[in-house]
Design a protein around this motif. Structure first.
Motif, mmCIF file in Angstrom:
data_model
loop_
_atom_site.group_PDB
_atom_site.id
_atom_site.type_symbol
_atom_site.label_atom_id
_atom_site.label_comp_id
_atom_site.label_asym_id
_atom_site.label_seq_id
_atom_site.Cartn_x
_atom_site.Cartn_y
_atom_site.Cartn_z
ATOM 1 N N GLY A 1 62.547 27.959 47.477
ATOM 2 C CA GLY A 1 61.439 27.876 48.446
ATOM 3 C C GLY A 1 61.722 28.676 49.700
ATOM 4 O O GLY A 1 60.830 29.385 50.203
ATOM 5 N N ILE A 2 62.926 28.557 50.222
ATOM 6 C CA ILE A 2 63.277 29.331 51.439
ATOM 7 C C ILE A 2 63.245 30.811 51.142
ATOM 8 O O ILE A 2 62.753 31.624 51.958
ATOM 9 C CB ILE A 2 64.667 28.873 51.938
ATOM 10 N N SER A 3 63.786 31.187 49.958
ATOM 11 C CA SER A 3 63.819 32.613 49.632
ATOM 12 C C SER A 3 62.413 33.163 49.464
ATOM 13 O O SER A 3 62.137 34.314 49.836
ATOM 14 C CB SER A 3 64.632 32.814 48.350
ATOM 15 N N ARG A 4 61.489 32.359 48.910
ATOM 16 C CA ARG A 4 60.117 32.806 48.739
ATOM 17 C C ARG A 4 59.453 33.059 50.105
ATOM 18 O O ARG A 4 58.783 34.084 50.300
ATOM 19 C CB ARG A 4 59.322 31.772 47.953
ATOM 20 N N ILE A 5 59.638 32.140 51.070
ATOM 21 C CA ILE A 5 59.036 32.295 52.410
ATOM 22 C C ILE A 5 59.630 33.508 53.119
ATOM 23 O O ILE A 5 58.910 34.321 53.743
ATOM 24 C CB ILE A 5 59.251 31.010 53.227
ATOM 25 N N THR A 6 60.951 33.653 53.026
ATOM 26 C CA THR A 6 61.618 34.775 53.704
ATOM 27 C C THR A 6 61.154 36.108 53.139
ATOM 28 O O THR A 6 60.883 37.076 53.884
ATOM 29 C CB THR A 6 63.134 34.638 53.555
ATOM 30 N N ALA A 7 61.048 36.203 51.837
ATOM 31 C CA ALA A 7 60.628 37.457 51.226
ATOM 32 C C ALA A 7 59.197 37.800 51.623
ATOM 33 O O ALA A 7 58.856 38.968 51.867
ATOM 34 C CB ALA A 7 60.756 37.359 49.715
ATOM 35 N N ALA A 8 58.337 36.794 51.746
ATOM 36 C CA ALA A 8 56.949 37.054 52.137
ATOM 37 C C ALA A 8 56.871 37.527 53.586
ATOM 38 O O ALA A 8 56.106 38.461 53.897
ATOM 39 C CB ALA A 8 56.124 35.783 51.934
ATOM 40 N N ALA B 1 65.020 40.857 46.394
ATOM 41 C CA ALA B 1 66.037 40.652 45.370
ATOM 42 C C ALA B 1 66.605 39.235 45.434
ATOM 43 O O ALA B 1 66.863 38.594 44.403
ATOM 44 C CB ALA B 1 67.150 41.685 45.513
ATOM 45 N N ASP B 2 66.809 38.737 46.663
ATOM 46 C CA ASP B 2 67.310 37.368 46.808
ATOM 47 C C ASP B 2 66.298 36.350 46.259
ATOM 48 O O ASP B 2 66.689 35.339 45.656
ATOM 49 C CB ASP B 2 67.598 37.083 48.278
ATOM 50 N N PHE B 3 65.005 36.635 46.421
ATOM 51 C CA PHE B 3 63.976 35.738 45.886
ATOM 52 C C PHE B 3 64.028 35.702 44.360
ATOM 53 O O PHE B 3 63.925 34.630 43.732
ATOM 54 C CB PHE B 3 62.605 36.208 46.373
ATOM 55 N N LYS B 4 64.221 36.837 43.718
ATOM 56 C CA LYS B 4 64.320 36.879 42.250
ATOM 57 C C LYS B 4 65.579 36.154 41.774
ATOM 58 O O LYS B 4 65.559 35.471 40.741
ATOM 59 C CB LYS B 4 64.330 38.320 41.771
ATOM 60 N N LEU B 5 66.675 36.296 42.542
ATOM 61 C CA LEU B 5 67.910 35.618 42.162
ATOM 62 C C LEU B 5 67.745 34.098 42.228
ATOM 63 O O LEU B 5 68.154 33.380 41.307
ATOM 64 C CB LEU B 5 69.051 36.061 43.078
ATOM 65 N N LYS B 6 67.122 33.627 43.297
ATOM 66 C CA LYS B 6 66.907 32.186 43.421
ATOM 67 C C LYS B 6 65.956 31.673 42.345
ATOM 68 O O LYS B 6 66.101 30.536 41.856
ATOM 69 C CB LYS B 6 66.335 31.876 44.811
ATOM 70 N N THR B 7 64.988 32.484 41.960
ATOM 71 C CA THR B 7 64.074 32.081 40.887
ATOM 72 C C THR B 7 64.820 31.915 39.571
ATOM 73 O O THR B 7 64.613 30.945 38.819
ATOM 74 C CB THR B 7 62.953 33.117 40.732
ATOM 75 N N ALA B 8 65.723 32.855 39.248
ATOM 76 C CA ALA B 8 66.511 32.768 38.023
ATOM 77 C C ALA B 8 67.430 31.551 38.045
ATOM 78 O O ALA B 8 67.588 30.853 37.032
ATOM 79 C CB ALA B 8 67.316 34.047 37.822
ATOM 80 N N GLN B 9 68.049 31.294 39.187
ATOM 81 C CA GLN B 9 68.925 30.127 39.298
ATOM 82 C C GLN B 9 68.151 28.823 39.116
ATOM 83 O O GLN B 9 68.632 27.886 38.474
ATOM 84 C CB GLN B 9 69.631 30.139 40.649
ATOM 85 N N CYS B 10 66.954 28.790 39.636
ATOM 86 C CA CYS B 10 66.130 27.581 39.476
ATOM 87 C C CYS B 10 65.721 27.384 38.022
ATOM 88 O O CYS B 10 65.763 26.260 37.512
ATOM 89 C CB CYS B 10 64.895 27.697 40.364
ATOM 90 N N ASN B 11 65.372 28.475 37.351
ATOM 91 C CA ASN B 11 65.024 28.362 35.930
ATOM 92 C C ASN B 11 66.221 27.911 35.091
ATOM 93 O O ASN B 11 66.085 27.116 34.160
ATOM 94 C CB ASN B 11 64.488 29.691 35.417
ATOM 95 N N SER B 12 67.396 28.432 35.425
ATOM 96 C CA SER B 12 68.605 28.027 34.712
ATOM 97 C C SER B 12 68.890 26.542 34.919
ATOM 98 O O SER B 12 69.275 25.835 33.971
ATOM 99 C CB SER B 12 69.793 28.859 35.181
ATOM 100 N N ALA B 13 68.708 26.062 36.107
ATOM 101 C CA ALA B 13 68.928 24.639 36.378
ATOM 102 C C ALA B 13 67.919 23.778 35.616
ATOM 103 O O ALA B 13 68.258 22.694 35.108
ATOM 104 C CB ALA B 13 68.837 24.380 37.881
ATOM 105 N N LYS B 14 66.676 24.243 35.510
ATOM 106 C CA LYS B 14 65.680 23.499 34.745
ATOM 107 C C LYS B 14 66.060 23.400 33.264
ATOM 108 O O LYS B 14 65.922 22.343 32.638
ATOM 109 C CB LYS B 14 64.311 24.168 34.889
ATOM 110 N N GLU B 15 66.541 24.497 32.682
ATOM 111 C CA GLU B 15 66.930 24.491 31.272
ATOM 112 C C GLU B 15 68.127 23.576 31.027
ATOM 113 O O GLU B 15 68.208 22.902 30.003
ATOM 114 C CB GLU B 15 67.252 25.909 30.805
ATOM 115 N N GLU B 16 69.044 23.548 32.019
ATOM 116 C CA GLU B 16 70.186 22.660 31.871
ATOM 117 C C GLU B 16 69.746 21.199 31.875
ATOM 118 O O GLU B 16 70.235 20.376 31.093
ATOM 119 C CB GLU B 16 71.199 22.930 32.992
ATOM 120 N N VAL B 17 68.821 20.885 32.752
ATOM 121 C CA VAL B 17 68.314 19.513 32.789
ATOM 122 C C VAL B 17 67.585 19.188 31.494
ATOM 123 O O VAL B 17 67.750 18.081 30.929
ATOM 124 C CB VAL B 17 67.384 19.328 34.008
ATOM 125 N N ARG B 18 66.807 20.124 30.995
ATOM 126 C CA ARG B 18 66.079 19.880 29.737
ATOM 127 C C ARG B 18 67.054 19.669 28.573
ATOM 128 O O ARG B 18 66.840 18.807 27.708
ATOM 129 C CB ARG B 18 65.146 21.049 29.463
#
Length: 423
Positions: free
Chosen positions: A147-154, A175-192
């Motif tokens: 969320g922070i990376s999305r606001i900062t990039a905008a 680039a930092d926003f894309k990295l945080k997006t990938a990390q969030c998706n990875s965390a979601k898959e781990e939880v799943r």
């Protein structure tokens, strides 16, 4: 004084007739005597000749080994044979654990009827629960950072439009926003993933059936992929019947053919079955055709795993002969039988044996119904040996003898009793 009419008068014609008849009578008498002599000689010599022939045959037979012969007969019940069969569930499955832990609670036992998806047991996995909680916390962190990376990039994209920041800084924020997006998706898959593993703590039935085995109890240590079967589930409302059909009967088996199944101790009860599939090939080790049949068991009268006997109906098999088991000679080349030819010589023939019925054995090839096969042949029997065949005994009918003798016994005793009374 004698009168002339008392004595016959011999004339010349009468004397000539008497002389003519005398040689004819003599010739007829001689011929009759000759015929009588010839007939007497004939009827006297014929019995002697028969006696001499019988004597010569008896002397000849006494010098030869005497044997008893039998004939091959059609095998009784060749197409109606009872075959051993194995009864199996229509569907069965062993149930194992996919996660390690301790058995917290079980809800079923042996013999219970369960439905598809029904809960069977629950496994307690505290370590797995902690891993899932940590993964969920990491997912929250990744979402916050995203969320922070999305606001900062905008914002940096807006400043780039008024030349408030350099293009390099704006690109880094994207680039930092894309990295945080990938990390969030990875965390979601781990939880799943961990949630799916956590779901294995609940052991459920894959299909409707009966619990036939239960190898665990509350508090037992459960090891994932440890090879220990927790439950065994079988569907027995419909059964599979497995039977091995001999090679000589394999051609008579067809898909959809009817059959009758009987259980030991319940031979009077017949259960209908139907052929659903065959292996399509003879097994080389047993020379049999694996056949599978379907059997309805809605009432639960037949237990899965039972031994049974099966009779295939309307078998289309060829004519199979059988011989007594005591006619076989076992040689290194295989089983043989001794056949007596018309001239009294023995010929050893190799035969192919089918099923063994104890006292009789199926003969698939090697003999014909008209062959005279030696019973109880000696081991020294060889081809070309001369033997004497004993005459076959005609079977007696004791019922007829008894029917004749029974009325005679009381008739013989009755006169004796009457004489005693009269005396």
């Amino acid at each position: 004084m004698e009168t002339p009419s008392e004595h016959p008068v011999l004339t010349a014609d009468s004397l000539q007739t008497v002389h003519r008849r005398s040689p004819f009578r003599i010739l007829l008498t001689l011929l009759s005597m000759l015929v009588l002599i010839i007939a007497g000689v004939f009827f006297g010599l014929i019995p002697r000749w028969h006696q001499q022939q019988e004597l010569h045959a008896e002397v000849r037979d006494k010098g030869l080994p005497r044997v008893i012969v039998v004939h091959a007969k059609p095998a009784t019940g060749a197409g109606q044979a009872m075959l051993p069969a194995e009864v199996k569930p229509w569907v069965e499955a062993p149930i194992y654990a996919r996660i390690s832990g301790y058995l917290k609670q079980r809800f079923v036992d042996i013999g219970d009827q369960v439905q598809a998806g029904q809960l069977l047991a629950v496994i307690d996995t505290p370590e797995q629960a902690l891993e899932l909680a940590r993964a969920r916390a990491q997912l929250e962190q990744a979402e916050a950072a995203l969320g922070i990376s999305r606001i900062t990039a905008a914002r940096w994209a807006e400043l780039l439009q008024v030349n408030g920041v350099s293009e390099q800084d704006a690109a880094e924020k994207q680039a930092d926003f894309k990295l945080k997006t990938a990390q969030c998706n990875s965390a979601k898959e781990e939880v799943r993933r961990l949630e799916q593993i956590q779901a294995f703590t609940r052991i459920t039935a894959p299909f409707s059936g009966t619990i036939t085995q239960r190898n665990i109890d509350a508090g037992d240590l459960i090891v994932a992929n440890g090879g220990k079967e927790l439950f065994h589930l079988s569907q027995t409302t419909k059964l599979r019947v497995l039977v091995q059909v001999p090679q000589q009967m394999a051609k008579g088996v067809e898909i959809g053919q009817s059959a009758e199944l009987s259980l030991p101790g319940q031979s009077a009860r017949k259960y209908p079955a139907k052929v659903i599939r065959t292996a399509g090939a003879i097994q080389p080790d047993s020379r049999t055709l694996p056949v599978e049949l379907a059997l309805d068991n809605v009432k639960g009268e037949i237990l899965a795993g039972s031994y049974a006997e099966l009779r295939l109906i309307d078998m289309k098999v060829g004519k199979v002969l059988s011989l007594p088991a005591n006619t076989l000679l076992f040689r290194p080349e295989g089983p043989h039988v001794g056949v007596v030819e018309s001239d009294g010589k023995v010929v050893l023939r190799k035969v192919q044996i089918g099923r063994d019925f104890g006292q009789r054995v199926e003969i698939l090839a090697g003999v014909r119904p008209e062959d005279r096969v030696i019973a109880n042949p000696p081991d020294s029997l060889s081809t070309g040996a001369l033997v004497s065949v004993m005459p076959e005994k005609q079977p007696e009918k004791p019922s007829e003898k008894q029917a004749v003798k029974q009325p005679e016994k009381p008739d013989e005793k009755q006169p004796g009793k009457q004489t005693e009374k009269s005396s």
